[in-house]
Design an enzyme around this catalytic site. Structure first.
Site, PDB file in Angstrom:
ATOM      1  N   GLU A 132       8.046   5.850   4.326  1.00 22.84           N
ATOM      2  CA  GLU A 132       6.623   6.104   4.098  1.00 22.84           C
ATOM      3  C   GLU A 132       6.249   5.779   2.647  1.00 22.84           C
ATOM      4  O   GLU A 132       5.172   5.237   2.376  1.00 22.84           O
ATOM      5  CB  GLU A 132       6.340   7.577   4.431  1.00 22.84           C
ATOM      6  CG  GLU A 132       4.907   7.971   4.519  1.00 22.84           C
ATOM      7  CD  GLU A 132       4.165   7.398   5.718  1.00 22.84           C
ATOM      8  OE1 GLU A 132       4.182   6.175   5.889  1.00 22.84           O
ATOM      9  OE2 GLU A 132       3.540   8.173   6.447  1.00 22.84           O
ATOM     10  N   THR A 188      -4.021   3.601   1.894  1.00 20.58           N
ATOM     11  CA  THR A 188      -3.678   5.015   1.693  1.00 20.58           C
ATOM     12  C   THR A 188      -3.583   5.341   0.202  1.00 20.58           C
ATOM     13  O   THR A 188      -4.025   6.413  -0.232  1.00 20.58           O
ATOM     14  CB  THR A 188      -2.372   5.366   2.434  1.00 20.58           C
ATOM     15  OG1 THR A 188      -2.569   5.053   3.818  1.00 20.58           O
ATOM     16  CG2 THR A 188      -2.017   6.833   2.317  1.00 20.58           C
TER      17      THR A 188
HETATM   18  N1  HSE Z   1      -1.630  13.248   4.156  1.00 17.60           N
HETATM   19  C1  HSE Z   1      -1.779  11.834   3.961  1.00 17.60           C
HETATM   20  C2  HSE Z   1      -3.119  11.578   3.304  1.00 17.60           C
HETATM   21  C3  HSE Z   1      -1.700  11.130   5.270  1.00 17.60           C
HETATM   22  O1  HSE Z   1      -4.096  12.156   3.773  1.00 17.60           O
HETATM   23  O2  HSE Z   1      -3.185  10.800   2.354  1.00 17.60           O
HETATM   24  C4  HSE Z   1      -1.881   9.642   5.135  1.00 17.60           C
HETATM   25  O3  HSE Z   1      -1.681   9.036   6.366  1.00 17.60           O
END
Ligand code: HSE
Length: 314
Positions: A132, A188
């Site tokens: 990840e 992200t």
């Molecule tokens: N918890 C992470 C975020 C998940 O919200 O950035 C990303 O898929």
């Protein structure tokens, strides 16, 4: 030692509203499929097909499934092996359904399986988190953990990593709304960069209260309380919703149509509503028509919360 394994891992919804980085759920579909074997020729090999394959790194050192698999080899003392992997992507990348998390979980699980399962759950999760990290820039666990173990997974601590698996939600459906937006490689990373670094005390109180609703609702299997929790994100949603056209209109409409809760799925831009069985299709259609009227193409898909994480495929 088994020579080859085929596994699949599910799409996931991370955060579930107020639980940024610490809770996520597995969906029944879509799934990534991986075929993996180990060699001793010193050459990692990777082939990727399926949805969004052209947007995913084929460099074994940058690919989340390969990095997760390599992390398992290192942790288990199997460095002499090379990994031969074929990925068939079913989880579309960059829409907020844990695409890299699914591949990371499947890669870690497959390599651990081929080695005879030397790693325990927490070790396996840590290896999947390495995958990840290369894909998203942060080793968050709220996609990889439910992708690995299924159901709903709560991350109780990061160091040491401690998780708990909660029972999946069984008597509701989940509708995911995905607006078609221009999304770059670093989705992200950017969606995390824009988050507030400090929050007012009252916001903290509200957020903790929502999270308590979410967890109590899950434990008591009380869909209305789960929904109050999901809809009550006072920290992440206000920052990220600015990049999702009509977000608050969509939320209001979903709740008006009877959805228990509505929020952004992971880092977005997909959104999800937890709905009564049989109502998701209508809610999905209505929400995408609001987006279309505002000039944004969108689609919706119907899901349930899967009890399965990674599974071996015959
Ligand atoms: N918890 C992470 C975020 C998940 O919200 O950035 C990303 O898929």
């Amino acid at each position: 030692m088994v020579s080859k394994v085929r596994v699949s891992a599910p799409a996931t919804i991370a955060n579930l509203g107020p639980g940024f980085d610490i809770i996520g759920m597995a969906l029944n579909n879509p799934r990534d499929f991986l075929e993996v074997c180990l060699g001793e020729d010193g050459r990692d090999e990777l082939e990727i097909q399926g949805i969004g394959a052209n947007t995913i790194s084929k460099d074994p050192k940058r690919n989340s499934a390969m990095v997760a698999g390599r992390a398992v080899l290192e942790k288990a003392g199997g460095e002499k092996f090379s990994i031969k992997m074929r990925i068939v992507k079913g989880v579309p990348p960059r829409i907020g359904l844990g695409s890299s998390g699914a591949s990371s979980a499947a890669g870690a699980y497959a390599v651990n399986y081929l080695l005879g399962m030397p790693l325990n759950m927490e070790e396996l999760l840590q290896c999947a988190m390495e995958g990840e990290k290369v894909a998203c820039g942060s080793p968050h666990a709220d996609n990889v953990a439910p992708a690995l173990f299924g159901g709903i997974v709560l991350i109780l601590s990061f160091n040491p990593i401690r998780i708990i698996r909660l029972e999946p939600i069984t008597n509701a459906e989940i509708v995911v709304i995905t607006p078609k937006l221009e999304i770059g490689d670093e989705k992200t990373k950017i969606a995390r960069k824009i988050l507030p670094k400090n929050i007012p005390l009252q916001t903290m109180v509200n957020q903790v209260q929502s999270f308590a609703n979410l967890i109590i609702g899950l434990v008591r299997k009380d869909l209305s309380t789960i929904g109050i929790g999901i809809s009550g994100d006072f920290v992440i949603e206000p920052a990220r919703s600015k990049f999702i056209p009509k977000f608050y209109d969509l939320k209001e409409k979903a709740l008006e149509l009877g959805a228990y809760g509505f929020s952004i799925s992971g880092a977005g831009p997909s959104m999800f509503a937890l709905c009564k069985e049989g109502t998701g299709d209508y809610i999905g259609k209505t929400l995408i028509s609001i987006l279309k009227d505002a000039g944004t193409e969108a689609n919706y898909s119907l899901h349930t919360n899967s009890k399965d994480g990674v599974i071996i495929v015959p």
